[in-house]
Design an enzyme around this catalytic site. Structure first.
Site: not given
Ligand code: FRU
Length: 516
Positions: A51-54, A78, A111, A185, A236, A321
């Site tokens: 999994w990857m996000n920001d 996540w 983040s 963040d 965010e 999301w």
């Molecule tokens: C944005 C977020 C950030 C948070 C991170 C957690 O997508 O919700 O606000 O730091 O992802 O993974």
């Protein structure tokens, strides 16, 4: 003698051929195995697995572009966040690196950003090195579960070997929490005017600005945002930076804020404000929300620190999301947008932030897959183009009313429509393939206003990868980024020109080279 010699040569040739063939097969197998799964992006960054996000810690130092990212190494959904890490020399080809930051006693690693501490203000360097310093949010799961509101704090870590190894600061957290539930963040930059570091973070429904001489001691300067811009969800991933208005010597400050939910087409999206920063706080005369991207799949994007020529380069997380956890990939989940250069345009008395692929992306567009062609007024033409599913399509027109449909042999379609008579551009992915993995994915046509596209003509750059489309109109004044999951590759492009006066030219359809 001669016969023996002949057989000998044949034998050597045969064995050689076999060896060669074996090697080629091994090479091919490697090529086929690596980054070739269904839906695996070919010219976008995605993690090898899981999994990857920001995007996090975007920083350039000593010939290297760093890309850190929210990463859960144990699963494709996540989970406890780490900072994954990759490096690049050109922002196009990436090399995976070991995980940079692991959760610790203060919490998970959410983040944040990274800076090059050129003057060693932090004192982390003891032998003349240049520290890279990462500033991130600690998320204390136990605190959250216990129903507390102070579970997010800010911490720092440093690297003295250009990002290879990281050490957390023993004085963490550097910014505590006085009871703000969503407090995260941090994005930091060096502010020349005050000769201090400035940190922007989000605190629920607004942004806060802090200053520090050394990245360790922070003081609150000001706040921005209550009652301004879009507030359909929590704020965010802020980013604050100056940009010169194109064609002038006027400088304005831009504040980027991601918001989830509350984006124009649902779920997660990125808004921006254009205004001023006086070293303490941000102000703007802007009354209406503005969106960096009207598509559903560009979130949590931020820009690079320390790019040598001063370019402002942005990368976003290509998901939302609403359905990020459910997209139909198995080994990994999510990818990043292509890197985009940001610029400011003044139209009338209004300022617009444009975003457009960096030149290096054009450099991947190699061979033409089709000759240029023209579609006259009230004409429709269709071409079968093998390789269309990994391509760059460029078109220009004075037509006010047209659509471009990408289609595969199964009849699945992605339809882009310019309806400037009604001031809208539309992306319809409702029948683009796998759409029902989550109800928010394929339930409606996505929309963007076209009022800001002044002038008589449109030019459009469309980047199509195995599971995404990015559409840039008039140099990135209007942008839409969307994920798609066709069951077979798109291989037909149909252009319908409904305008009765103007024709439309498809300038090029080029294959995009794989960067993996
Ligand atoms: C944005 C977020 C950030 C948070 C991170 C957690 O997508 O919700 O606000 O730091 O992802 O993974």
């Amino acid at each position: 003698m001669r016969t023996n010699f002949f057989f000998g040569v044949m034998l050597i040739l045969l064995v050689g051929c076999k060896e060669n063939k074996k090697e080629n097969t091994i090479e091919r197998n490697m090529e086929q195995g690596y980054y070739s799964e269904q839906y695996r992006p070919q010219f976008h960054f995605s993690p090898g697995a899981n999994w990857m996000n920001d995007p996090n810690g975007l920083v350039y130092h000593d010939g290297v572009y760093h890309l850190f990212y929210q990463y859960y190494p144990e699963d494709t959904v996540w989970g406890p966040m780490h900072w994954g890490h990759a490096v690049s020399k050109d922002l196009v080809h990436w090399e995976h690196k070991p995980i940079a930051l692991y959760p610790d006693g203060h919490g998970l690693i959410f983040s944040g950003s990274a800076v090059v501490d050129k003057h060693n203000t932090s004192g982390f360097a003891t032998n003349g090195e240049t520290p890279l310093v990462a500033i991130f949010t600690y998320h204390d799961m136990d605190g959250e579960k216990a129903g507390r509101t102070d579970f997010q704090t800010q911490g720092i870590a440093y690297s003295l070997d250009n990002g290879e190894t990281w050490t957390k600061y023993e004085g963490n957290p550097v910014i505590g929490n006085e009871g703000i539930k969503d407090f995260r963040d941090p994005k930091v930059f060096w502010h020349e005017a005050s000769q201090k570091w400035i940190l922007t973070l989000v605190a629920g429904d607004h942004a806060q600005f802090y200053t520090s001489p050394n990245l360790k001691d922070w003081a609150l300067l000001g706040e921005f945002g209550q009652g301004q811009g879009a507030h359909g969800g929590v704020w965010e991933c802020p980013d604050l930076f100056p940009l010169t208005v194109e064609g002038s010597d006027e400088t304005k400050w831009v504040l980027i804020i991601s918001i989830n939910p509350g984006a124009p087409n649902g779920g997660s999206g990125t808004q921006y404000f254009v205004g001023n920063f006086d070293g303490k706080t941000f102000t703007t005369e802007q009354t209406e929300p503005k969106w960096l991207d009207y598509g559903t799949d560009n979130y949590a994007g931020v820009t690079y620190n320390n790019i040598p020529n001063g370019d402002r380069i942005f990368i976003g997380w290509m998901s939302n999301w609403d359905y990020a956890r459910d997209t139909p990939t198995e080994k990994w989940r999510s990818s990043m947008t292509v890197p985009r250069k940001l610029a400011l345009k003044k139209i009338g008395s209004d300022y617009f932030l444009t975003n457009f692929p960096i030149d290096g992306i054009d450099g991947l567009a190699s061979s033409g897959l089709s000759k240029a062609w023209e579609v006259g007024p009230k004409e429709t033409t269709s071409r079968t183009i093998e390789g269309l599913n990994q391509s760059m399509v460029q078109l220009r027109t004075a037509s006010k009313d047209f659509s471009a449909t990408f289609q595969n042999a199964l009849g699945e379609t992605l339809v882009l429509t310019m309806d400037s008579e009604n001031n809208q551009f539309l992306v319809d992915r409702r029948k683009s393939g796998k759409v029902d993995f989550q109800k928010g994915f394929g339930n409606k046509i996505h929309w963007a206003p076209t009022e800001m596209l002044e002038g008589e003509t449109f030019d459009m750059k469309i980047l199509l990868d195995r599971s995404s489309v990015e559409i840039f109109i008039n140099g990135g004044l209007l942008v839409m980024t969307e994920q798609i999951f066709p069951n077979e590759p798109f291989n037909t492009l149909t252009v319908e020109n409904r305008d009765s006066k103007s024709s439309l030219t498809i300038d090029s359809v080029k294959k995009m080279e794989s960067v993996w």
